[in-house]
Design a protein around this motif. Structure first.
Motif, mmCIF file in Angstrom:
data_model
loop_
_atom_site.group_PDB
_atom_site.id
_atom_site.type_symbol
_atom_site.label_atom_id
_atom_site.label_comp_id
_atom_site.label_asym_id
_atom_site.label_seq_id
_atom_site.Cartn_x
_atom_site.Cartn_y
_atom_site.Cartn_z
ATOM 1 N N GLU A 194 0.834 -1.197 0.000
ATOM 2 C CA GLU A 194 0.000 0.000 0.000
ATOM 3 C C GLU A 194 0.879 1.263 0.000
ATOM 4 N N THR A 195 1.922 1.238 0.820
ATOM 5 C CA THR A 195 2.864 2.355 0.888
ATOM 6 C C THR A 195 3.624 2.485 -0.426
ATOM 7 N N LEU A 196 4.025 1.370 -0.992
ATOM 8 C CA LEU A 196 4.729 1.384 -2.271
ATOM 9 C C LEU A 196 3.844 1.975 -3.364
ATOM 10 N N ALA A 197 2.584 1.585 -3.396
ATOM 11 C CA ALA A 197 1.647 2.125 -4.391
ATOM 12 C C ALA A 197 1.501 3.633 -4.229
ATOM 13 N N GLU A 198 1.426 4.101 -3.008
ATOM 14 C CA GLU A 198 1.303 5.541 -2.743
ATOM 15 C C GLU A 198 2.529 6.296 -3.248
ATOM 16 N N ARG A 199 3.703 5.742 -3.028
ATOM 17 C CA ARG A 199 4.932 6.392 -3.501
ATOM 18 C C ARG A 199 4.980 6.445 -5.026
ATOM 19 N N ILE A 200 4.537 5.387 -5.660
ATOM 20 C CA ILE A 200 4.518 5.354 -7.125
ATOM 21 C C ILE A 200 3.515 6.375 -7.664
ATOM 22 N N ALA A 201 2.359 6.474 -7.026
ATOM 23 C CA ALA A 201 1.357 7.461 -7.448
ATOM 24 C C ALA A 201 1.935 8.875 -7.358
ATOM 25 N N ALA A 202 2.686 9.156 -6.306
ATOM 26 C CA ALA A 202 3.290 10.476 -6.151
ATOM 27 C C ALA A 202 4.269 10.772 -7.285
ATOM 28 N N VAL A 203 5.015 9.769 -7.720
ATOM 29 C CA VAL A 203 5.945 9.952 -8.842
ATOM 30 C C VAL A 203 5.172 10.316 -10.111
ATOM 31 N N ALA A 204 4.080 9.622 -10.361
ATOM 32 C CA ALA A 204 3.281 9.908 -11.558
ATOM 33 C C ALA A 204 2.688 11.313 -11.498
ATOM 34 N N LEU A 205 2.254 11.729 -10.328
ATOM 35 C CA LEU A 205 1.636 13.045 -10.178
ATOM 36 C C LEU A 205 2.650 14.184 -10.136
ATOM 37 N N ASP A 252 -1.963 -14.321 -7.358
ATOM 38 C CA ASP A 252 -1.461 -12.970 -7.205
ATOM 39 C C ASP A 252 -2.101 -12.316 -5.993
ATOM 40 N N VAL A 253 -1.401 -11.347 -5.452
ATOM 41 C CA VAL A 253 -1.939 -10.419 -4.462
ATOM 42 C C VAL A 253 -1.632 -9.039 -5.019
ATOM 43 N N ALA A 254 -2.603 -8.153 -4.994
ATOM 44 C CA ALA A 254 -2.386 -6.827 -5.549
ATOM 45 C C ALA A 254 -3.134 -5.782 -4.732
ATOM 46 N N VAL A 255 -2.598 -4.584 -4.759
ATOM 47 C CA VAL A 255 -3.224 -3.423 -4.139
ATOM 48 C C VAL A 255 -3.343 -2.358 -5.217
ATOM 49 N N THR A 256 -4.488 -1.714 -5.282
ATOM 50 C CA THR A 256 -4.708 -0.640 -6.250
ATOM 51 C C THR A 256 -5.092 0.628 -5.514
ATOM 52 N N VAL A 257 -4.419 1.740 -5.879
ATOM 53 C CA VAL A 257 -4.781 3.046 -5.338
ATOM 54 C C VAL A 257 -5.140 3.964 -6.498
ATOM 55 N N HIS A 258 -6.077 4.860 -6.243
ATOM 56 C CA HIS A 258 -6.501 5.870 -7.206
ATOM 57 C C HIS A 258 -6.200 7.224 -6.574
ATOM 58 N N ARG A 259 -5.414 8.036 -7.247
ATOM 59 C CA ARG A 259 -5.074 9.355 -6.720
ATOM 60 C C ARG A 259 -5.317 10.410 -7.794
ATOM 61 N N THR A 260 -5.735 11.590 -7.345
ATOM 62 C CA THR A 260 -5.934 12.711 -8.254
ATOM 63 C C THR A 260 -5.159 13.908 -7.733
ATOM 64 N N ARG A 261 -4.880 14.789 -8.648
ATOM 65 C CA ARG A 261 -4.196 16.022 -8.288
ATOM 66 C C ARG A 261 -5.176 16.916 -7.544
ATOM 67 N N THR A 277 -4.006 5.717 -11.510
ATOM 68 C CA THR A 277 -4.353 4.467 -10.842
ATOM 69 C C THR A 277 -3.104 3.601 -10.867
ATOM 70 N N VAL A 278 -2.703 3.140 -9.691
ATOM 71 C CA VAL A 278 -1.508 2.311 -9.558
ATOM 72 C C VAL A 278 -1.907 0.981 -8.946
ATOM 73 N N THR A 279 -1.504 -0.101 -9.592
ATOM 74 C CA THR A 279 -1.675 -1.427 -9.010
ATOM 75 C C THR A 279 -0.301 -2.037 -8.801
ATOM 76 N N VAL A 280 -0.045 -2.473 -7.578
ATOM 77 C CA VAL A 280 1.195 -3.170 -7.236
ATOM 78 C C VAL A 280 0.835 -4.630 -7.014
ATOM 79 N N HIS A 281 1.428 -5.485 -7.826
ATOM 80 C CA HIS A 281 1.224 -6.936 -7.712
ATOM 81 C C HIS A 281 2.395 -7.546 -6.944
ATOM 82 N N LYS A 282 2.077 -8.440 -6.036
ATOM 83 C CA LYS A 282 3.093 -9.156 -5.269
ATOM 84 C C LYS A 282 2.801 -10.656 -5.398
ATOM 85 N N PRO A 283 3.144 -11.217 -6.560
ATOM 86 C CA PRO A 283 2.760 -12.599 -6.845
ATOM 87 C C PRO A 283 3.482 -13.651 -6.006
#
Length: 131
Positions: A76-87, A112-121, A96-102
């Motif tokens: 979840e934290t990793l997905a948040e950091r990736i979203a910040a990079v995109a923004l 698979d196990v995955a977490v998806t976060v949706h972030r907007t500016r 929308t970022v999905t992190v898969h941890k297969p």
């Protein structure tokens, strides 16, 4: 404002050392990242110039650096950091970022196990705009 245009990057696979357990950080594992950027592509389509869009190759390298970088406990934290990079690119209005941890440490068979976060500016205020 709704942006119907998207840039999609799927299946970016990077070795990282994320997880709650010590062995996950010591041994590491592969993570797979999917990104869906929401932005207007009208200017880039009109100019046919990569400078007028998000360069997905460069974005992939920045995301890979996050995944290969400083370990975190939760995807979840990793997905948040990736979203910040995109923004970081002001043209991107949402991501929308999905992190898969297969290879998550689950003692059962699973795909698979995955977490998806949706972030907007956040909407800009007059104080955010420099003249």
């Amino acid at each position: 404002m709704d942006f119907l245009d998207e840039i999609v990057l799927t299946g970016l696979t990077v070795f990282g050392r994320h997880g709650v357990y010590a062995h996950e950080r010591e041994e590491g594992q592969e993570f797979t990242i999917d990104l869906r950027l929401r932005l207007s592509l009208e200017q880039a389509a009109g100019s046919d110039d990569v400078a007028d869009t998000v360069h997905y190759g460069e974005l992939a390298e920045r995301v890979a650096a996050v995944v290969a970088g400083e370990p975190v406990n939760l995807i979840e934290t990793l997905a948040e950091r990736i979203a910040a990079v995109a923004l970081d690119d002001r043209r991107v209005q949402g991501v929308t970022v999905t992190v898969h941890k297969p290879h998550a440490p689950i003692p059962l068979e699973f795909a698979d196990v995955a977490v998806t976060v949706h972030r907007t500016r956040a909407p800009e205020t007059l104080e955010d705009i420099t003249v």
